[in-house]
Structure formats: structure tokens, C-alpha cells
Design an enzyme around this catalytic site. Structure first.
Site, PDB file in Angstrom:
ATOM      1  N   GLY A  12       0.768  -1.056  -0.332  1.00  0.00           N
ATOM      2  CA  GLY A  12      -0.128  -0.131   0.067  1.00  0.00           C
ATOM      3  C   GLY A  12       1.008   1.513  -0.440  1.00  0.00           C
ATOM      4  N   ALA A  13       0.723   2.483  -0.883  1.00  0.00           N
ATOM      5  CA  ALA A  13       1.403   3.495  -1.295  1.00  0.00           C
ATOM      6  C   ALA A  13       0.719   4.811  -1.033  1.00  0.00           C
ATOM      7  CB  ALA A  13       1.713   3.524  -2.448  1.00  0.00           C
ATOM      8  N   GLY A  14      -0.631   4.397   0.523  1.00  0.00           N
ATOM      9  CA  GLY A  14      -0.780   5.989   0.574  1.00  0.00           C
ATOM     10  C   GLY A  14      -0.096   6.749   1.818  1.00  0.00           C
ATOM     11  N   GLY A  17       1.599   3.874   4.067  1.00  0.00           N
ATOM     12  CA  GLY A  17       2.611   3.093   3.582  1.00  0.00           C
ATOM     13  C   GLY A  17       3.595   3.502   3.285  1.00  0.00           C
ATOM     14  N   PHE A 116     -14.192  21.331  12.144  1.00  0.00           N
ATOM     15  CA  PHE A 116     -14.640  20.339  12.055  1.00  0.00           C
ATOM     16  C   PHE A 116     -15.952  19.894  12.680  1.00  0.00           C
ATOM     17  CE2 PHE A 116     -13.725  17.945   8.106  1.00  0.00           C
ATOM     18  CZ  PHE A 116     -12.690  18.250   7.411  1.00  0.00           C
ATOM     19  N   GLN A 229     -18.025   3.740   9.060  1.00  0.00           N
ATOM     20  CA  GLN A 229     -18.773   5.138   9.164  1.00  0.00           C
ATOM     21  C   GLN A 229     -19.073   6.024   7.714  1.00  0.00           C
ATOM     22  OE1 GLN A 229     -15.948   9.053   9.161  1.00  0.00           O
ATOM     23  NE2 GLN A 229     -16.642   8.582  10.758  1.00  0.00           N
ATOM     24  N   HIS A 231     -20.403   8.788   5.515  1.00  0.00           N
ATOM     25  CA  HIS A 231     -19.717  10.368   5.507  1.00  0.00           C
ATOM     26  C   HIS A 231     -21.391  11.621   5.101  1.00  0.00           C
ATOM     27  CE1 HIS A 231     -18.591  14.402   4.449  1.00  0.00           C
ATOM     28  NE2 HIS A 231     -16.605  14.028   4.832  1.00  0.00           N
ATOM     29  N   LEU A 241     -17.626  12.341  -2.116  1.00  0.00           N
ATOM     30  CA  LEU A 241     -17.275  12.709  -1.203  1.00  0.00           C
ATOM     31  C   LEU A 241     -17.301  14.760  -1.429  1.00  0.00           C
ATOM     32  CD1 LEU A 241     -16.165  13.025   1.693  1.00  0.00           C
ATOM     33  CD2 LEU A 241     -13.869  12.853   1.293  1.00  0.00           C
ATOM     34  N   THR A 243     -16.449  17.555   1.127  1.00  0.00           N
ATOM     35  CA  THR A 243     -15.903  17.955   1.942  1.00  0.00           C
ATOM     36  C   THR A 243     -16.502  18.662   3.214  1.00  0.00           C
ATOM     37  OG1 THR A 243     -13.776  18.683   3.671  1.00  0.00           O
ATOM     38  CG2 THR A 243     -14.693  19.755   1.469  1.00  0.00           C
ATOM     39  N   GLU A 244     -16.108  17.733   4.678  1.00  0.00           N
ATOM     40  CA  GLU A 244     -16.806  18.488   5.904  1.00  0.00           C
ATOM     41  C   GLU A 244     -16.687  20.100   6.058  1.00  0.00           C
ATOM     42  OE1 GLU A 244     -16.894  15.446   9.155  1.00  0.00           O
ATOM     43  OE2 GLU A 244     -16.574  16.723  10.158  1.00  0.00           O
ATOM     44  N   ARG A 275     -19.784  12.961  12.551  1.00  0.00           N
ATOM     45  CA  ARG A 275     -20.313  12.112  10.529  1.00  0.00           C
ATOM     46  C   ARG A 275     -21.610  11.162  11.935  1.00  0.00           C
ATOM     47  NH1 ARG A 275     -14.821  11.221   8.255  1.00  0.00           N
ATOM     48  NH2 ARG A 275     -14.328  13.888   7.663  1.00  0.00           N
ATOM     49  N   HIS A 341     -17.872   5.273   3.854  1.00  0.00           N
ATOM     50  CA  HIS A 341     -16.882   6.365   3.895  1.00  0.00           C
ATOM     51  C   HIS A 341     -15.360   5.870   3.820  1.00  0.00           C
ATOM     52  CE1 HIS A 341     -14.163  10.517   3.542  1.00  0.00           C
ATOM     53  NE2 HIS A 341     -14.333   9.904   4.996  1.00  0.00           N
ATOM     54  N   GLU A 372      -5.907   3.465   7.468  1.00  0.00           N
ATOM     55  CA  GLU A 372      -7.476   2.271   7.901  1.00  0.00           C
ATOM     56  C   GLU A 372      -7.234   1.084   7.566  1.00  0.00           C
ATOM     57  OE1 GLU A 372      -9.895   3.789   4.448  1.00  0.00           O
ATOM     58  OE2 GLU A 372     -11.351   2.929   5.217  1.00  0.00           O
ATOM     59  N   ARG A 383     -15.261   7.345  14.263  1.00  0.00           N
ATOM     60  CA  ARG A 383     -14.039   8.689  13.704  1.00  0.00           C
ATOM     61  C   ARG A 383     -14.529   9.789  13.607  1.00  0.00           C
ATOM     62  NH1 ARG A 383     -11.780  11.187   9.822  1.00  0.00           N
ATOM     63  NH2 ARG A 383     -12.128   9.775   7.556  1.00  0.00           N
ATOM     64  N   SER A 388      -8.263  10.770  10.406  1.00  0.00           N
ATOM     65  CA  SER A 388      -7.558   9.698   9.481  1.00  0.00           C
ATOM     66  C   SER A 388      -5.895  10.253   9.329  1.00  0.00           C
ATOM     67  CB  SER A 388      -8.459   9.197   8.072  1.00  0.00           C
ATOM     68  OG  SER A 388      -8.900   9.822   7.593  1.00  0.00           O
TER      69      SER A 388
END
Lengths: 569, 233
Positions: A12-14, A17, A116, A229, A231, A241, A243-244, A275, A341, A372, A383, A388
Site C-alpha cells: 500500500g502506498a497511501g 505506507g 470540523f 462510517q 459520511h 465526497l 468535504t466536511e 459524522r 466512507h 485505515e 472517527r 484519519s
């Protein structure tokens, strides 16, 4: 079969990662495997901000951030882990800034912060509404600088274990079509979430939760999976999405009567309630016929913010609403609905990112997880927005550090077992050789629609029982699928089938866990058990795979500073 | 409404040369080209290959040529194209691996060449480096780039000279050179003023037309040219 050997393999490369890879690649031979090119990872779709008590916009402290997070989690978050999260948050954001993240700025040059949901201070550090995008790209840029070794478009099929130690993974090179064995001393999962278990989701096509079932299949438990969750603001019918931060900047939620209905659900916080509560309020409005034209959507109204603020702070939202629902949010309210979400649950880890396999937190040697896909658990039952990005980055770094330390002690590689690739080979051969009549897309569609109907925002015993039956039927039908593409090169038909296999395995845990938990807490709401039940359910769920479905065990919640009390906003 | 998708297919393992294949898709208002491709892959022909992920125009996976223009499949609505036939082809000038999937290694190597990371040797101190909102504003467009490749693939200068860095790489250079915190201007200006660098840009503006995020790489390249002229290297 192509063999590789690396000290550390990160999947994983988020944010999690990449941040771990930056930590380990300085001291150990690290390989990052990702089924998409790193900058395509879904962390980049996060919009609104990353939380830290920098106190640039008001007074703030880690203690306040901690209380907000604990309360937001409906007291299911582990407070020792939350304390780490909030204490190290400012340093995490400052480090990002030093790496070059282009945060939006206050007139005095400091990092700008906005409000937020569920946060009692303006704490979200943001870059317009592209925060995840710039965090992800900055980390990728740092990886280029430090020569991190990527295997892009490699799909991990299975984990290799020997004598209880993790010693590598088997992965399919999506482009070339060959299986590769990666022999390593440490493996880290950073595979993200699973929004694609639901029809309406903010998540990318890639978010199929593969990491969860890869570990679940070999006997490692997954934790708190019943907490999903929704959203509050996904673009109507797309789930994309909004955004909040749009509400953080002052946006209103309106029902068919033009009423800011949140005043009836969270009189104090209004649109900036957490949320879980906000999504339930919206769904109640829709269910009681106060959706727009009686349909299943409501509106977010940004018009009063004015064109200048919208284009400066929310340019992506403006663009998305225009592209996908044809609405100019400067002139008209935007149709939205709750959208699947985020997964609060995941692979259980301790504070150091080690995967643990029981209620006593016994670690598995060589196996790690963060972000996640992991459950440490800082989010508990719900959350808070912007926590996150913080968690993925911060626990990504911590996990990288733990692995680096582990390698200093660990001299050799655990030998690979015989036939290490056999399960992966068999799984792929079975799909390619299957000439059944069932379609992958059809099964997936039925799964996503039924999960929405039966295991969404409002749940009850009858619906959950029904969903379990549906899943069992779909699992059976999955044995009789066929795919069109039997070739090697870029066989995305095969990848779709593998992903569906994963989805079908872990959704059973979500539903069975939801059926099992006879209370309402955070995102998990049972209309037949509408109250939180601390006496019986102030505990984490651990689900183990058996042939008859998941077996449940439980783990204590770590409570240090804040005792559970009633949760009101 | 029924729309014909005419897709350029090529699997080097099976096909001698690329060919067009037609599919008919029932299109509802709001459906995107990516939705159309999914419909084909999921219900008609699973052998069709393309990249996609976020479907919300932020991951940059699904850039392709749609009716002759480079776009993202995910944020292009089919009916807004106002054509009965939608021609879908892989991004021009990038080597085709299979169908709509192209080899982007060279594209990403050209991003890496310009040192795409903050170069700041002065100690940062315990807090954030300060940056005024005005200085930050200079980066508003450049930091949004999603590295989809639509611009570079549309650039005639790149078609004629594959060594040219291309608009995406130069846009990335702009992102750091115009960042008030960065101290790597000189070394980057040297790299991009190379014979295959920014002087190959002839302001054709194809990249501006192609950018699915409505960004303006040509403007950024012009600013870089000014910077080079006014900087002693």
C-alpha cells in the site's frame, strides 16, 4: 515464479505506507508494493484537513483534542493510543510542512486551521480542499528524494507464514501477469479501506479491503468490523465526497422544507456534529419523507459563503458538484446523501504497529499494519474528520520505526515454507479455469446494494439476518463465476474477481459483528437496541475465521483519562 | 439513449496491430465515459483493460483520448459530448501496454529529473516555516496537478522530441521554484534550461486545453522562462 528478497515489504502506498517507507528506507532494504501507482492511492481523495492542536486559530491543546476524539469514538477508542495520536499531532503536521506540504496560510504566515465536526476547536490544518492530495504527493516526492523502491501495480494475493512468523507475500504483477514471491523479514499492511462493499461510497474502485481478508483467511482476527462510517455529504447518486470542511466553513444542511434540520438533532453543534450523528439525522429526514421532493437526498447550501470564499477554500467541491451533478454551488444548493466512507475496524495492532492476534495483544512476529486497514484503535466506534490523515501518517511513521528497530535485532530471514506460493497459484488458477455461469459484476452489484439496504446506517436483527443469508448465497455463487480474460497481460478482469473474493469474505464479519453487538454505539446503530450498553458492550470485537462463519472474542477498551458518560452534541 | 463506444484495442500478446472495436451502451443522463467503460467491461467484454480508481478526478488514473481530446474518463459526461459515437483511444505518444493502458515510466522519470521535492537547507526550527497567503497563492494551480499525463501526451513538442521534459514536469518545477520556502531554484533552472528543457515549449497551448483540472501549464512555463532570463546562472 520470480523471487525477490527485501528486509521490509510494505503493501500500500497511501499516507501510512509511504510514511513508513520513508522511515525504513534509510536503514533497511524496503520495497513498497501497491496495486495502483503511489499517487493514485485513495489518501489523495481526502479533502478537508489533518487535525493538530497547533492553536493557530484559537486556543487549543492536546488534552482538548483527546477529549473530543474519545467522545467522538463513543468511548470505544483506546485512550493510550489516542493520547499518542493527539500529543504527536502537532509534530506530525510541522514535519509535513517542513517536507514542503503547501498548507493554506493565515495572514501571519502560519498554517491555516478550520472547524470540523466533533472537534471543539478549529483544528483542521488544510490546503484548500485538496489536503490529502498534497500530503500524498509530498510524501511521494520525499520517496523519490530518498530513493524508495516501488513495485507499482503489484497486487498482493497472499501472505507467507512459517512457524508463526510472517516471512513475505506473494504478489501478481498486474502489467506482466507473473506471480512474484517477496521474501522479507517484515511485512506491513497499509491497504486502506473497503467502501466498495457498499453501493453508495466515497471510496475509489480500488478500495476493496483486500488486506483484511488476506490476514483473516490465515487465522488472524479482525477487530471492530461492525463500525462503518457513513459520511454525511456524498454527491447524490455518486457518493463522491463533499468535504466536511464545507460545513466547517459554514455550509448548511437543508431538508425539503428548507429547514436546517440539525437543530433538532444537535442543537449546539448543528452541522458540525460528528459524522455518525449527522448521517443518522439525514437518513431520518429522508426516511420520514423530508428528503428533497420526498426522494432519498437532502441539500448542502454554500451560497451564503460567497463566490470568493468558495473558490479559495472549496475549489474542488465547486468543480466536483459541477462535473458530477451539474450544480454550481455558488448559485444553487448541492444534492447530497450519506455515503459509505471509512472503516473504524481493521487488523488489530498495538501502539507500535505490530499486528496482535488475541485479547492479550500477543504480537505476530514480522507482521505490521497501519492506517485505515488497521485498528489500533484511535477511532473507536466513530472517527472524527481529519483524524484519519493524522492517524495514517503518524502511525505509519511509528510502524516504520518499529520495523527498523526490529531489523536491528533480527539477523536472518525466516526460511520460506515449501510451496510458499501455492495458495496464490491455486486461487488464481481456480478463477481462470472456472467456467461457471455467474458474473463477477453481478454478484458484486447484489452485494453492494444489499449491504446498503441491510447493513447501512440503521440496522436491526431481521435485516442483518437477511444480509447474512444473502452473503452466504453470494459466496456460494462466487464458486461458479467465469471471467472473459484468460490472458496474462493487464488482466484486470482477474483482479476484479480476486477483489470480489476478498469482499465476500470480510463483509460477513461486518454483518455478523453488527448482529452480535446488541447495542447502539457510534456508527453502529441498532433500531432494536437504540441505547449504548456499557455494561455488556464496552469492549472491542475480535472476529476469527472458522468454516462456520466468524467466531467472536473480545478485548478490553483502554480507558485512562476519560470515563464513559452520555454523549450529547 | 444508445451510444456507440468505438474503442482502440490492442493486446500485443494476441494482436498483430491495434484495431477498433464497437460496443453499444445504454446511456442515462449523468453517466460518465468511465461508467460507460465499466458497463462494457462488466457486462459485455471483460477483456477490455483500462486504469481507473477514484472516479472523482483526483487520482489521475483514467486519462485517455476521448473524441480526439485528452480527458479523464471519470469526469467526462457522455451526453455532454453530444455525439452518437464516442471514440476512446489510449493517451497519444505513450507506448501502449494493452488497450487503454499505457507505459508511463518515462513520464514519471521526467518528473523525477527536476528534483520534485522541497530543497531547503536552512534550519526550519520547531514551528512551521512561515509563508504569506500571497506567496502561497502562487502555488494554487501547480499543487493541484494530478500527474495524469493528459498534458504531456497532448504536446506536439513532445510528439516530435521524446526527450523534451514536457508540461507536467515543467509544471512541477514551477511548483517548487515559485515556493517561497524553496532554495533549489538555481539547480532546477539549470536542469530545465537544458536543450530538452523548457525552450522546447512553443506556447501551443494544447496542454491547457487537455488539462482535466483546468490548469495552465503554458503560463507556468512562460513564468519559468522569465525567471531564467532574469536569473544569473
Amino acid at each position: 515464479m520470480i523471487h525477490h528478497q527485501h528486509d521490509i515489504v510494505i503493501i500500500g502506498a497511501g499516507l501510512a505506507g509511504l510514511r513508513a517507507a520513508l522511515e525504513t528506507s534509510q536503514v533497511a532494504d524496503t520495497a513498497v508494493l501497491s496495486k495502483v501507482f503511489p499517487t493514485r492511492s485513495h489518501s489523495g481523495a481526502a479533502q478537508g484537513g489533518i487535525a493538530a492542536s497547533l492553536a493557530n486559530a484559537s486556543d487549543d491543546s492536546w488534552e482538548v483534542h483527546m477529549f473530543d476524539t474519545v467522545k467522538g469514538s463513543d468511548y470505544l477508542g483506546d485512550q493510550d493510543a489516542i493520547e499518542i495520536l493527539v500529543k504527536e499531532a502537532p509534530a506530525t503536521v510541522i514535519e509535513f510542512e517542513h517536507m514542503g506540504v503547501p498548507f493554506s496560510r493565515n495572514p501571519d504566515g502560519t498554517i491555516a486551521q478550520r472547524r470540523f465536526g466533533g472537534h471543539s476547536r478549529p483544528r483542521a490544518c488544510y490546503a484548500a480542499d485538496y489536503t490529502g492530495h498534497v500530503l500524498l504527493h509530498t510524501l511521494y516526492e520525499q520517496c523519490i528524494k530518498h530513493g524508495v523502491n516501488f513495485y507499482s501495480e503489484f497486487y498482493v494475493v497472499s501472505l507467507i507464514m512459517n512457524k508463526g512468523n510472517c516471512c513475505g507475500v506473494v504478489a501478481l504483477d498486474i502489467i506482466g501477469g507473473e506471480l512474484h514471491i517477496f521474501h522479507s523479514k517484515a511485512v506491513m499492511f497499509a491497504t486502506g479501506g473497503y467502501g466498495r462493499a457498499y453501493k453508495i461510497t466515497s471510496n475509489a474502485h480500488a478500495n476493496t479491503g483486500d488486506g483484511l481478508s488476506i490476514v483473516y483467511r490465515i487465522g488472524i482476527p479482525i477487530e471492530d468490523m461492525e463500525f462503518v462510517q457513513f459520511h454525511p455529504t456524498g454527491l447524490y447518486q455518486h457518493g463522491i465526497l463533499v468535504t466536511e470542511g464545507a460545513r466547517g466553513e459554514g455550509g448548511y444542511l437543508l431538508n425539503r422544507d428548507g429547514e436546517r434540520f440539525m437543530k433538532r438533532y444537535a442543537p449546539e453543534k448543528m452541522e458540525l456534529a460528528p459524522r455518525d450523528l449527522t448521517a443518522r439525522a439525514e437518513q431520518t429526514e429522508i426516511n420520514e419523507g423530508r428528503g428533497i421532493d420526498g426522494k432519498d437526498y437532502i441539500l448542502i447550501d454554500l451560497r451564503h459563503l460567497g463566490a470568493e470564499k468558495i473558490m479559495e477554500r472549496l475549489p474542488q467541491i465547486h468543480d466536483l458538484a459541477l462535473s458530477f451533478v451539474g450544480v454550481d454551488c455558488i448559485k444553487e444548493p448541492v444534492p447530497i446523501q450519506p455515503t459509505a466512507h471509512y472503516s473504524m475496524g481493521g487488523i488489530p495492532t498495538n501502539k507500535h504497529g505490530q499486528v496482535v492476534i488475541d485479547k492479550d495483544n500477543t504480537p505476530v512476529k514480522g507482521l505490521y499494519a497501519a492506517g485505515e486497514c488497521a485498528c489500533v484503535s484511535v477511532h473507536g466506534a466513530n472517527r472524527l474528520g481529519t483524524n484519519s490523515q493524522l492517524e495514517a501518517s503518524l502511525f505509519g511513521r511509528r510502524t516504520g520505526k518499529t520495523m527498523a528497530e526490529f531489523l536491528q535485532r533480527e539477523e536472518g530471514f525466516t526460511p520460506l515454507p515449501e510451496d510458499a506460493a501455492k495458495p496464490a497459484e491455486e486461487e488464481i488458477a481456480a478463477i481462470l479455469g472456472n467456467e461457471g455461469k455467474e458474473s463477477v459484476a453481478q454478484i458484486r452489484e447484489e452485494l453492494q446494494v444489499s449491504m446498503m439496504d441491510n447493513c447501512g446506517i440503521f440496522r436491526d436483527e431481521k435485516k442483518l439476518q437477511k444480509e447474512l443469508e444473502i452473503i452466504k448465497g453470494l459466496q456460494e455463487r462466487y464458486k461458479h463465476i467465469h471471467i472473459d480474460d484468460k490472458g496474462k497481460r493487464c488482466n484486470t478482469d482477474l483482479i476484479d474477481a480476486l477483489e470480489l473474493g476478498h469482499l465476500l469474505d470480510f463483509v460477513e464479519v461486518i454483518v455478523a459483528g453488527a448482529l452480535n453487538r446488541t447495542e447502539s454505539r457510534g456508527s453502529h446503530y441498532r433500531t432494536d437496541y437504540p441505547k449504548r450498553d456499557d455494561e455488556n458492550w464496552l469492549k472491542h470485537t475480535l472476529a476469527y475465521r472458522t468454516d462456520k462463519g466468524p467466531r467472536f472474542d473480545y478485548k478490553k477498551v483502554v480507558i485512562t483519562r476519560y470515563q464513559p458518560t452520555e454523549r450529547k452534541y | 439513449m444508445e451510444i456507440t463506444f468505438k474503442i482502440l484495442r490492442f493486446d500485443p500478446d494476441k494482436d498483430k496491430k491495434p484495431y477498433y472495436r464497437k460496443y453499444t451502451v445504454k446511456v442515462e443522463p449523468g453517466m460518465t465515459v468511465l461508467d460507460g467503460l465499466n458497463e462494457i467491461k462488466w457486462r459485455q467484454d471483460g477483456t477490455l483493460s483500462y486504469r481507473r480508481s477514484c472516479r472523482s478526478a483526483i487520482c489521475g488514473s483514467c486519462a485517455m483520448t476521448i473524441n480526439g481530446v485528452n480527458r479523464l474518463a471519470c469526469n467526462t459526461q457522455i451526453l455532454l459530448l453530444k455525439r452518437k459515437t464516442i471514440v476512446v483511444e489510449p493517451l497519444r505518444r505513450f507506448p501502449v501496454i494493452k488497450d487503454l493502458i499505457v507505459d508511463m515510466d518515462d513520464f514519471f522519470e521526467k518528473i523525477a529529473i527536476i528534483k520534485p521535492y522541497l530543497i531547503a537547507n536552512s534550519p526550519a526550527g520547531p514551528r512551521e516555516r512561515f509563508q504569506s497567503p500571497e506567496d502561497r497563492k502562487l502555488l494554487d494551480e501547480a499543487v493541484i496537478c494530478i500527474l495524469c499525463g493528459a498534458c504531456t501526451s497532448s504536446c506536439p513538442s513532445y510528439w516530435y522530441n521524446k526527450n523534451y521534459l514536457g508540461p507536467a514536469s515543467l509544471f512541477k518545477a514551477y511548483r517548487f521554484i515559485f515556493d517561497s520556502r524553496d532554495e533549489g531554484t538555481e539547480e532546477r533552472l539549470r536542469i530545465i534550461s537544458d536543450r530538452d528543457g523548457l525552450w522546447r515549449c512553443h506556447s501551443i497551448f494544447n496542454c491547457v486545453e487537455a488539462c482535466p483540472k483546468s490548469l495552465n501549464p503554458t503560463y507556468a512555463i512562460a513564468e519559468l522562462k522569465k525567471k531564467i532570463v532574469t536569473t544569473k546562472l
